[in-house]
Design an enzyme around this catalytic site. Sequence first.
Site, PDB file in Angstrom:
ATOM      1  N   ASP A  76      10.310  -0.598  -9.749  1.00 17.63           N
ATOM      2  CA  ASP A  76      10.234  -0.113 -11.127  1.00 17.63           C
ATOM      3  C   ASP A  76      11.380   0.860 -11.399  1.00 17.63           C
ATOM      4  O   ASP A  76      11.941   1.446 -10.470  1.00 17.63           O
ATOM      5  CB  ASP A  76       8.909   0.616 -11.356  1.00 17.63           C
TER       6      ASP A  76
HETATM    7  N1  URA Z   1       4.613  -1.123  -6.700  1.00 17.92           N
HETATM    8  C1  URA Z   1       4.801  -0.487  -7.875  1.00 17.92           C
HETATM    9  O1  URA Z   1       3.850  -0.151  -8.558  1.00 17.92           O
HETATM   10  N2  URA Z   1       6.059  -0.246  -8.266  1.00 17.92           N
HETATM   11  C2  URA Z   1       7.144  -0.565  -7.524  1.00 17.92           C
HETATM   12  O2  URA Z   1       8.270  -0.286  -7.929  1.00 17.92           O
HETATM   13  C3  URA Z   1       6.929  -1.210  -6.302  1.00 17.92           C
HETATM   14  C4  URA Z   1       5.644  -1.487  -5.914  1.00 17.92           C
END
Ligand code: URA
Length: 239
Positions: free
Chosen positions: A107
């Site tokens: 993310d």
């Molecule tokens: N899980 C998440 O919620 N975000 C990420 O970036 C990776 C795994």
Amino acid sequence: MERRERLDKILAGTGRWSRREVKELVRAGRVVANGAVALRPEDKYDREGLSLLVDGEPVDSGGSYYLMLHKPAGLLSATEDPRQPTVLDLLPPHLRRVGLFPVGRLDKDTEGLLLLTNDGPLGHRLLSPSRHVDKVYYVEVEGVLDREDQEAFRAGMVLEDGLHCLPAELEPEADGRSGLVVLREGKYHQVKRMLSARGKPVQYLKRISMGPLRLDPALERGEWRSLTEEERRALAALG
Ligand code: URA
């Protein structure tokens, strides 16, 4: 098996120069390979991760690239975006033109290990849902992680929105405010969704390993390096 190839073969293979022209370029000191002026056209190099410059201009040697990046928060795990910066913006211009893509997404606000490669088959193998490559995350949460959370992760959770999560591991630190999460899959916002479902929203998330790759502690946020031969072999061994 010898994987290295002669410099004159690699450069002539781009179609821009004949072998004879390459020899002249090298003799004139106009070719820089992996940061050093190339001395002999017959010297051998591994195309993978090879940095080649002719008159200071990068030359795509046609090899595959495998980079480990310490992703900082604030960048998209994408190759391009009309409005927002992406992880490729951290790379020098010549590496933005060789077809690199991030293997799996983090993310925008997540930090940590991101593999960038232009080896499509390897990327697809690592992302294949059937392969179950372990990913380890360091997480800080609102609230306190406890044994019940750990058991829920271990049992495999079904979230309210219907998302089925495979059994996963949760190892809270002593104070319960942080811990390690190990997932064998990579669904959208998965760590955040699983912990929100436990009433412990994520405040900070960082990926620290993926299969055999561990984030190099020497890499600061935003820094990257090529994978070592050993790391590349370990990835290839995943089959
Ligand atoms: N899980 C998440 O919620 N975000 C990420 O970036 C990776 C795994």
